[in-house]
Design a protein around this motif. Structure first.
Motif, PDB file in Angstrom:
ATOM      1  N   LEU A   1       0.934  -1.157  -0.019  1.00 46.33           N
ATOM      2  CA  LEU A   1       0.056   0.013   0.067  1.00 46.33           C
ATOM      3  C   LEU A   1       0.880   1.375  -0.010  1.00 46.33           C
ATOM      4  CD1 LEU A   1      -2.812   1.197  -0.044  1.00 46.33           C
ATOM      5  CD2 LEU A   1      -2.865   0.992   2.619  1.00 46.33           C
TER       6      LEU A   1
ATOM      7  N   GLU B   1       2.234   1.805  -3.534  1.00 40.92           N
ATOM      8  CA  GLU B   1       1.163   1.976  -4.228  1.00 40.92           C
ATOM      9  C   GLU B   1       0.919   3.557  -4.301  1.00 40.92           C
ATOM     10  OE1 GLU B   1      -3.508   1.350  -4.228  1.00 40.92           O
ATOM     11  OE2 GLU B   1      -2.367  -0.577  -4.496  1.00 40.92           O
ATOM     12  N   ARG B   2       0.842   4.161  -3.146  1.00 42.09           N
ATOM     13  CA  ARG B   2       0.592   5.456  -2.478  1.00 42.09           C
ATOM     14  C   ARG B   2       1.508   6.381  -2.743  1.00 42.09           C
ATOM     15  NH1 ARG B   2      -2.212   5.492   2.750  1.00 42.09           N
ATOM     16  NH2 ARG B   2      -2.115   7.953   2.159  1.00 42.09           N
TER      17      ARG B   2
ATOM     18  N   VAL C   1       4.016   6.609  -0.593  1.00 43.48           N
ATOM     19  CA  VAL C   1       4.371   7.347   0.801  1.00 43.48           C
ATOM     20  C   VAL C   1       5.274   6.324   1.659  1.00 43.48           C
ATOM     21  CG1 VAL C   1       2.385   8.623   0.817  1.00 43.48           C
ATOM     22  CG2 VAL C   1       2.230   6.175   1.627  1.00 43.48           C
TER      23      VAL C   1
ATOM     24  N   VAL D   1       1.583   4.825   6.265  1.00 47.70           N
ATOM     25  CA  VAL D   1       0.351   3.769   6.062  1.00 47.70           C
ATOM     26  C   VAL D   1       0.121   3.317   7.786  1.00 47.70           C
ATOM     27  CG1 VAL D   1      -0.121   1.456   5.384  1.00 47.70           C
ATOM     28  CG2 VAL D   1       1.043   3.136   3.810  1.00 47.70           C
TER      29      VAL D   1
END
Length: 82
Positions: A20, A23-24, A26, A31
């Motif tokens: 995640l 994907e973002r 960051v 997260v």
């Protein structure tokens, strides 16, 4: 703010958090902090109108005609920037 160490974390959770984060674009810390904030609710969330899910989308039926009509919106008047 404080720092902490968490032990005995499921490998699958770590893999999901890493995916995640990638994907973002960051950090994994971001997260995980967001996940804690969501679970415990002590951190104020940014207000939203709920429309962000529609960003970049358009209903079927828009296509060539719409893009053609919008072409002028992308043109820059060079004289207007002098």
């Amino acid at each position: 703010m404080t720092q902490l160490t968490v032990r005995r974390v499921e490998e699958a959770w770590v893999a999901k958090a890493k995916a995640l984060a990638a994907e973002r674009g960051v950090s994994m810390n971001t997260v995980l902090v967001e996940a804690l904030a969501e679970k415990f609710g002590d951190v104020a969330k940014a207000k939203t109108n709920g429309l962000e899910k529609f960003v970049g989308s358009r209903p079927d039926g828009f296509g060539g005609e719409f893009d053609e009509a919008m072409e002028d919106c992308g043109r820059i008047d060079e004289d207007g920037w002098k």
